[in-house]
Design a protein around this motif. Sequence first.
Motif, short mmCIF file in Angstrom:
data_model
loop_
_atom_site.label_atom_id
_atom_site.label_comp_id
_atom_site.label_asym_id
_atom_site.label_seq_id
_atom_site.Cartn_x
_atom_site.Cartn_y
_atom_site.Cartn_z
N SER A 1 0.86 -1.19 0.00
CA SER A 1 0.00 0.00 0.00
C SER A 1 0.89 1.23 0.00
O SER A 1 2.12 1.13 0.06
CB SER A 1 -0.90 0.01 1.24
OG SER A 1 -0.13 0.25 2.41
N ALA A 2 0.27 2.38 -0.04
CA ALA A 2 1.03 3.63 -0.04
C ALA A 2 1.84 3.81 1.23
O ALA A 2 2.80 4.58 1.27
CB ALA A 2 0.08 4.82 -0.22
N ASN A 3 1.49 3.08 2.28
CA ASN A 3 2.21 3.22 3.55
C ASN A 3 3.50 2.42 3.61
O ASN A 3 4.31 2.61 4.52
CB ASN A 3 1.29 2.78 4.71
CG ASN A 3 0.08 3.66 4.85
OD1 ASN A 3 0.16 4.87 4.62
ND2 ASN A 3 -1.06 3.08 5.20
N ASN A 4 3.69 1.50 2.65
CA ASN A 4 4.93 0.74 2.63
C ASN A 4 6.11 1.65 2.29
O ASN A 4 5.93 2.70 1.63
CB ASN A 4 4.86 -0.39 1.60
CG ASN A 4 3.90 -1.48 2.02
OD1 ASN A 4 2.73 -1.46 1.65
ND2 ASN A 4 4.39 -2.45 2.78
N THR A 5 7.28 1.25 2.71
CA THR A 5 8.47 2.04 2.39
C THR A 5 9.41 1.22 1.52
O THR A 5 9.42 -0.02 1.55
CB THR A 5 9.23 2.47 3.66
OG1 THR A 5 9.60 1.30 4.40
CG2 THR A 5 8.38 3.38 4.51
N LEU A 6 10.20 1.93 0.74
CA LEU A 6 11.26 1.33 -0.07
C LEU A 6 12.61 1.77 0.50
O LEU A 6 12.78 2.92 0.89
CB LEU A 6 11.17 1.79 -1.53
CG LEU A 6 9.88 1.49 -2.29
CD1 LEU A 6 9.98 2.07 -3.70
CD2 LEU A 6 9.62 -0.01 -2.35
N VAL A 7 13.55 0.85 0.54
CA VAL A 7 14.92 1.19 0.87
C VAL A 7 15.62 1.58 -0.43
O VAL A 7 15.66 0.79 -1.38
CB VAL A 7 15.66 0.02 1.55
CG1 VAL A 7 17.12 0.35 1.77
CG2 VAL A 7 14.97 -0.33 2.87
N VAL A 8 16.17 2.79 -0.47
CA VAL A 8 16.77 3.33 -1.70
C VAL A 8 18.20 3.75 -1.39
O VAL A 8 18.47 4.91 -1.04
CB VAL A 8 15.96 4.53 -2.24
CG1 VAL A 8 16.49 4.94 -3.62
CG2 VAL A 8 14.47 4.19 -2.32
N PRO A 9 19.16 2.84 -1.51
CA PRO A 9 20.54 3.19 -1.14
C PRO A 9 21.23 4.14 -2.11
O PRO A 9 22.12 4.89 -1.71
CB PRO A 9 21.25 1.83 -1.09
CG PRO A 9 20.41 0.91 -1.91
CD PRO A 9 19.01 1.41 -1.81
N ASN A 10 20.83 4.12 -3.39
CA ASN A 10 21.51 4.95 -4.39
C ASN A 10 20.55 6.00 -4.93
O ASN A 10 19.89 5.81 -5.95
CB ASN A 10 22.04 4.07 -5.53
CG ASN A 10 22.85 4.85 -6.56
OD1 ASN A 10 23.01 6.06 -6.46
ND2 ASN A 10 23.35 4.15 -7.56
#
Length: 740
Positions: free
Chosen positions: A320-329
Amino acid sequence: MDPSWYFLSLISLLRVFEWLLIVQIDPVRALESYAPSSQKACETPQCRKTASKFLDRINTSVDPCEDFYFYACGNWLNAHPIPDNETTVDEFYYLQKAIKETGQQLLNNETNQMFPSEAKLKDLYRQCKDEDQTARVGIKPLLDFLDTHIGGWPIITPNWNASRFDIFSALVWFYFTGSEPFFHMQVTKDLVDPLVNVIVVEPGDTYAGVDILTNNITGKLYTESYQQLLSNVTALLLRDTNLSQSEIDVASIKEIVDFQHYLGMEKLTTVESMNDSLFLNKVPLSDFGEKFCLNSSILRNIPMYIAAYFTETNVTNTISANNTLVVPNEKFWPKLNIRLAEWESGGDAGLKQIANYIGWSVISRALDYLPVDYRFALAEYNQKISGKTAPDNPPAGERCLTVVTGAMPLAIGAVYVRDTLPKQLKEKATNMVSDIQYGFRELLSSASWMDNATREAAIKKLGAMIDVAAYPDILISNIFLIDAEYADVVIHENYVQTMWQVSRNAKYRELQRYPRNNPRYDPVRDTLDVTWVNSYYEQANNVLNVNAAILQPPFYDTESPQYYNYGGIGTVIGHETTHGFDSLGSNYNDQGARKSWWSNATRAAFDERTHGMVAQYDNYNIAVGKVNGQLTLTENIADNGGIRAAYKGYLRHLDLSSRQETSIAGLEKYSFEQLFFLSAAQVWCQNIRPETARTKLLTDVHSPAQWRVNGMMSNMEEFAKAFSCSSGARMNPESKRIVW
């Protein structure tokens, strides 16, 4: 609670009490106190074999106090030229080669009592080896797949029709074949809370990264070789589609290479990727496009792609929109956005460019599963970039062993353990790990630069380390878990479709784990291939793995004196244990969570010592370039701490066993201490091609073999004493760089 988890935790707790109760060993005592017995030197066949192991490698014309690596390995280097189709030869290579022969025998052995995943494993092996079937099927499955999802690969498809190309659907399907041209998505443990999972998004596939591309020599070599690979494969596809008279679309091929070069330049350097704080950067799924100012529809739809991946695997109500993504770059996405937006705004011509690019990502992934001409084209490419003098074209049995091991590592591991390992190996290996880790505890106890609270936390982490010696118990006692892991693997009517289905099954398993809580150690998820000649440490679990494959000569031999074993596999075990306390592993606590357990003052003292080690290795060179002390820091800390822990573990073993080492005929002039150091050095004897060595200097976190040996030995007072090296000799510098 999983009973195996409870048992491992109990063992770790008991080990802490053992360390607290046992009497400390004098850390400066030399091995001369364990004098050889007065009995005649051993001359049995086994003793002669052990003596030859040492003597055949040593070059006595080299002064061990000036260059111990070439002293210990000089004759080995002369006696082991690199085969034309290889890049490197070392003890790992030769042992792995022997295990491959054993693996082929195991897979060719049909029995009436195979467990279900074993039967699938052997069916896959047979299908892979069936060159006649692969030739009959040809490239039809690949062409049909490309035709279904992108209307065919435009470079070989006259009158390609853009209306048949649905980008969204194609990228979702391609993901499950292992092809991720623009972005790579992975479900992995949260660094801060490893009991839960996170979604990590990183740059997609490219032929090289920034370290390679920015070097004048390797950048040109890799780029030209990759463009030639594309041209060669295109020519084969045109031939096999009866279009051999057509001209190769050089412009489109160059465009693919240029795009990958562009993306590769925006990837993190290897040093940057080792900065785990970048993996703490989380972005709400709903904010991804806005945060990076994305106007490419592909990139703005990444949340939709991710949701579609999970829907496909029947993991509903998860994204859902509440999930987060880990974005190292973070720097990558605006750059990718620029080029993708240009293509997307180009109408049908732009769609054709996208189809060419993602079509190649599928083709390149499938080359290993196509008829021999395609595999040979890939082998020629690998030959060019590595410096081989001939392409690698292994027999079908060896090639297919590699394939099935990658596809079903738990199954091949279970067969290997069941059919080849001595029953007492696991117990003996576990005891050695205990000795080595006791030795590392002594290093912690004697580190005067640590305050007591930090030292206690370090000892707690060491005691909580889960040790998996030889293999996890599931490979023997819980085969049903292995069968469950591969339950959805189906052997299709042709090899290409089977391998796509294997990839799909692996992706399904990965995504299905996302909503679940993780045990600290999951032997199904966390176990790699135990037939791989290696040992490794997992910081996110605080787990040490010593693979069964490495627990044999020349690393370990139950019939040899213990200086052989503790110098060989013992140093490797010590190395992996030290990874829990290197510049990266030290960020993780006893449960594998990224939480600091250091006082500020002790951390500053640790960092100061690591800076000294960076400076030490920065001063090392090989023929093709300079060692990067920062790139290799974690491994250098582990090498140095590992041999010191192994040395102290050896002393402990002798104390506990109350045994004397046996004197061996031919080795009388060497002390047991010297033989320990020789054993530790000789496992790293290596010949390597210049082209491969140059690439490794840019991307490999390990130092070259010569400096792995000389670097760690020159920092040990015990080594200098054993070989009577005068102060100031190259192997006994006045200033020694010691972290642990």
